[in-house]
Design a protein around this motif. Structure first.
Motif, PDB file in Angstrom:
ATOM      1  N   GLU A 179     -66.635  18.404   4.003  1.00 24.92           N
ATOM      2  CA  GLU A 179     -68.043  18.688   4.084  1.00 24.92           C
ATOM      3  C   GLU A 179     -68.777  17.630   3.279  1.00 24.92           C
ATOM      4  O   GLU A 179     -68.431  17.376   2.126  1.00 24.92           O
ATOM      5  CB  GLU A 179     -68.322  20.085   3.541  1.00 24.92           C
ATOM      6  N   LEU A 180     -69.762  17.021   3.904  1.00 23.64           N
ATOM      7  CA  LEU A 180     -70.513  15.929   3.291  1.00 23.64           C
ATOM      8  C   LEU A 180     -71.986  16.314   3.175  1.00 23.64           C
ATOM      9  O   LEU A 180     -72.473  17.146   3.944  1.00 23.64           O
ATOM     10  CB  LEU A 180     -70.394  14.667   4.139  1.00 23.64           C
ATOM     11  N   GLU A 181     -72.686  15.679   2.239  1.00 21.57           N
ATOM     12  CA  GLU A 181     -74.122  15.892   2.078  1.00 21.57           C
ATOM     13  C   GLU A 181     -74.768  14.543   1.816  1.00 21.57           C
ATOM     14  O   GLU A 181     -74.266  13.749   1.025  1.00 21.57           O
ATOM     15  CB  GLU A 181     -74.372  16.835   0.901  1.00 21.57           C
ATOM     16  N   ASP A 182     -75.887  14.283   2.499  1.00 22.65           N
ATOM     17  CA  ASP A 182     -76.564  13.015   2.264  1.00 22.65           C
ATOM     18  C   ASP A 182     -77.606  13.161   1.157  1.00 22.65           C
ATOM     19  O   ASP A 182     -77.780  14.235   0.584  1.00 22.65           O
ATOM     20  CB  ASP A 182     -77.151  12.437   3.558  1.00 22.65           C
TER      21      ASP A 182
ATOM     22  N   GLU B 114     -80.727  13.342   1.270  1.00 26.55           N
ATOM     23  CA  GLU B 114     -81.827  14.243   1.601  1.00 26.55           C
ATOM     24  C   GLU B 114     -81.392  15.704   1.620  1.00 26.55           C
ATOM     25  O   GLU B 114     -82.188  16.587   1.893  1.00 26.55           O
ATOM     26  CB  GLU B 114     -82.427  13.876   2.969  1.00 26.55           C
ATOM     27  N   GLY B 115     -80.107  15.968   1.378  1.00 27.97           N
ATOM     28  CA  GLY B 115     -79.601  17.332   1.373  1.00 27.97           C
ATOM     29  C   GLY B 115     -79.081  17.813   2.717  1.00 27.97           C
ATOM     30  O   GLY B 115     -78.721  18.977   2.868  1.00 27.97           O
ATOM     31  N   THR B 116     -79.001  16.932   3.702  1.00 32.20           N
ATOM     32  CA  THR B 116     -78.467  17.288   5.014  1.00 32.20           C
ATOM     33  C   THR B 116     -76.955  17.428   4.918  1.00 32.20           C
ATOM     34  O   THR B 116     -76.280  16.534   4.398  1.00 32.20           O
ATOM     35  CB  THR B 116     -78.822  16.211   6.062  1.00 32.20           C
ATOM     36  N   MET B 117     -76.449  18.550   5.388  1.00 35.22           N
ATOM     37  CA  MET B 117     -75.005  18.819   5.340  1.00 35.22           C
ATOM     38  C   MET B 117     -74.352  18.395   6.650  1.00 35.22           C
ATOM     39  O   MET B 117     -74.929  18.552   7.722  1.00 35.22           O
ATOM     40  CB  MET B 117     -74.749  20.301   5.112  1.00 35.22           C
ATOM     41  N   LEU B 118     -73.151  17.876   6.548  1.00 37.78           N
ATOM     42  CA  LEU B 118     -72.374  17.448   7.706  1.00 37.78           C
ATOM     43  C   LEU B 118     -70.939  17.903   7.499  1.00 37.78           C
ATOM     44  O   LEU B 118     -70.310  17.554   6.494  1.00 37.78           O
ATOM     45  CB  LEU B 118     -72.436  15.927   7.852  1.00 37.78           C
TER      46      LEU B 118
ATOM     47  N   THR C 250     -71.422   2.162   6.982  1.00 32.80           N
ATOM     48  CA  THR C 250     -72.272   1.128   7.558  1.00 32.80           C
ATOM     49  C   THR C 250     -72.598   1.509   8.996  1.00 32.80           C
ATOM     50  O   THR C 250     -71.702   1.652   9.826  1.00 32.80           O
ATOM     51  CB  THR C 250     -71.583  -0.244   7.505  1.00 32.80           C
ATOM     52  N   LEU C 251     -73.883   1.688   9.258  1.00 30.68           N
ATOM     53  CA  LEU C 251     -74.387   2.049  10.586  1.00 30.68           C
ATOM     54  C   LEU C 251     -75.143   0.863  11.169  1.00 30.68           C
ATOM     55  O   LEU C 251     -75.502  -0.061  10.436  1.00 30.68           O
ATOM     56  CB  LEU C 251     -75.341   3.250  10.464  1.00 30.68           C
ATOM     57  N   PRO C 252     -75.413   0.883  12.477  1.00 28.91           N
ATOM     58  CA  PRO C 252     -76.211  -0.205  13.053  1.00 28.91           C
ATOM     59  C   PRO C 252     -77.580  -0.348  12.385  1.00 28.91           C
ATOM     60  O   PRO C 252     -78.135  -1.437  12.323  1.00 28.91           O
ATOM     61  CB  PRO C 252     -76.365   0.207  14.522  1.00 28.91           C
ATOM     62  N   THR C 253     -78.102   0.749  11.830  1.00 28.24           N
ATOM     63  CA  THR C 253     -79.419   0.730  11.185  1.00 28.24           C
ATOM     64  C   THR C 253     -79.347   0.433   9.696  1.00 28.24           C
ATOM     65  O   THR C 253     -80.366   0.391   9.022  1.00 28.24           O
ATOM     66  CB  THR C 253     -80.117   2.090  11.388  1.00 28.24           C
ATOM     67  N   GLY C 254     -78.158   0.264   9.166  1.00 23.98           N
ATOM     68  CA  GLY C 254     -77.988  -0.010   7.742  1.00 23.98           C
ATOM     69  C   GLY C 254     -76.943   0.906   7.123  1.00 23.98           C
ATOM     70  O   GLY C 254     -76.241   1.621   7.817  1.00 23.98           O
ATOM     71  N   LYS C 255     -76.878   0.895   5.811  1.00 24.28           N
ATOM     72  CA  LYS C 255     -75.883   1.724   5.112  1.00 24.28           C
ATOM     73  C   LYS C 255     -76.462   3.096   4.809  1.00 24.28           C
ATOM     74  O   LYS C 255     -77.644   3.230   4.515  1.00 24.28           O
ATOM     75  CB  LYS C 255     -75.443   1.047   3.824  1.00 24.28           C
ATOM     76  N   LYS C 256     -75.578   4.112   4.892  1.00 24.37           N
ATOM     77  CA  LYS C 256     -75.964   5.482   4.576  1.00 24.37           C
ATOM     78  C   LYS C 256     -74.940   6.039   3.595  1.00 24.37           C
ATOM     79  O   LYS C 256     -73.745   5.830   3.740  1.00 24.37           O
ATOM     80  CB  LYS C 256     -76.005   6.334   5.830  1.00 24.37           C
ATOM     81  N   THR C 257     -75.439   6.751   2.586  1.00 25.93           N
ATOM     82  CA  THR C 257     -74.577   7.321   1.562  1.00 25.93           C
ATOM     83  C   THR C 257     -74.455   8.823   1.756  1.00 25.93           C
ATOM     84  O   THR C 257     -75.444   9.517   1.965  1.00 25.93           O
ATOM     85  CB  THR C 257     -75.139   7.031   0.156  1.00 25.93           C
ATOM     86  N   TRP C 258     -73.229   9.297   1.699  1.00 24.66           N
ATOM     87  CA  TRP C 258     -72.913  10.727   1.753  1.00 24.66           C
ATOM     88  C   TRP C 258     -72.119  11.059   0.500  1.00 24.66           C
ATOM     89  O   TRP C 258     -71.479  10.191  -0.085  1.00 24.66           O
ATOM     90  CB  TRP C 258     -72.054  11.039   2.990  1.00 24.66           C
ATOM     91  N   PHE C 259     -72.137  12.324   0.113  1.00 22.23           N
ATOM     92  CA  PHE C 259     -71.365  12.799  -1.036  1.00 22.23           C
ATOM     93  C   PHE C 259     -70.379  13.846  -0.546  1.00 22.23           C
ATOM     94  O   PHE C 259     -70.729  14.709   0.263  1.00 22.23           O
ATOM     95  CB  PHE C 259     -72.303  13.396  -2.096  1.00 22.23           C
ATOM     96  N   VAL C 260     -69.141  13.781  -1.012  1.00 22.87           N
ATOM     97  CA  VAL C 260     -68.105  14.720  -0.596  1.00 22.87           C
ATOM     98  C   VAL C 260     -68.278  16.009  -1.402  1.00 22.87           C
ATOM     99  O   VAL C 260     -68.156  16.000  -2.627  1.00 22.87           O
ATOM    100  CB  VAL C 260     -66.692  14.134  -0.823  1.00 22.87           C
ATOM    101  N   ASN C 261     -68.586  17.111  -0.696  1.00 21.72           N
ATOM    102  CA  ASN C 261     -68.741  18.421  -1.347  1.00 21.72           C
ATOM    103  C   ASN C 261     -67.455  19.235  -1.324  1.00 21.72           C
ATOM    104  O   ASN C 261     -67.137  19.915  -2.291  1.00 21.72           O
ATOM    105  CB  ASN C 261     -69.843  19.242  -0.683  1.00 21.72           C
ATOM    106  N   GLU C 262     -66.752  19.194  -0.195  1.00 16.52           N
ATOM    107  CA  GLU C 262     -65.529  19.987  -0.033  1.00 16.52           C
ATOM    108  C   GLU C 262     -64.557  19.246   0.864  1.00 16.52           C
ATOM    109  O   GLU C 262     -64.966  18.494   1.741  1.00 16.52           O
ATOM    110  CB  GLU C 262     -65.831  21.344   0.615  1.00 16.52           C
TER     111      GLU C 262
END
Length: 77
Positions: free
Chosen positions: A1-4, A6-10, A49-61
């Motif tokens: 489980e990841l969180e960016d 902005e607080g969006t969970m994935l 690394t995405l086509p629009t740039g880098k995105k950071t996620w944090f590992v929650n679980e």
């Protein structure tokens, strides 16, 4: 489980490339997201690394099914 930032969970499951078809939230081990997650532990940052740039996620679980967990443990013994 990841969180960016902005607080969006994935929630994703990393699987082999032949297993992703028709399965919601599965990502291929060959994907940039999966490659960035491999080897990470809870509270680590995952930078993708995405086509629009880098995105950071944090590992929650991190969860393993029983079969995977048994294989991982047997390799450590």
């Amino acid at each position: 489980e990841l969180e960016d930032e902005e607080g969006t969970m994935l929630k994703v499951r990393i699987v082999g490339p032949e297993e992703i078809y028709g399965a919601k939230d599965y990502i291929s081990i060959d994907s940039p997201m999966a490659r960035a997650c491999i080897g990470k532990t809870v509270d680590d940052e995952v930078i993708v690394t995405l086509p629009t740039g880098k995105k950071t996620w944090f590992v929650n679980e991190i969860h393993y099914d029983n079969e995977t967990f048994a294989r991982v443990r047997s390799k450590k013994s």
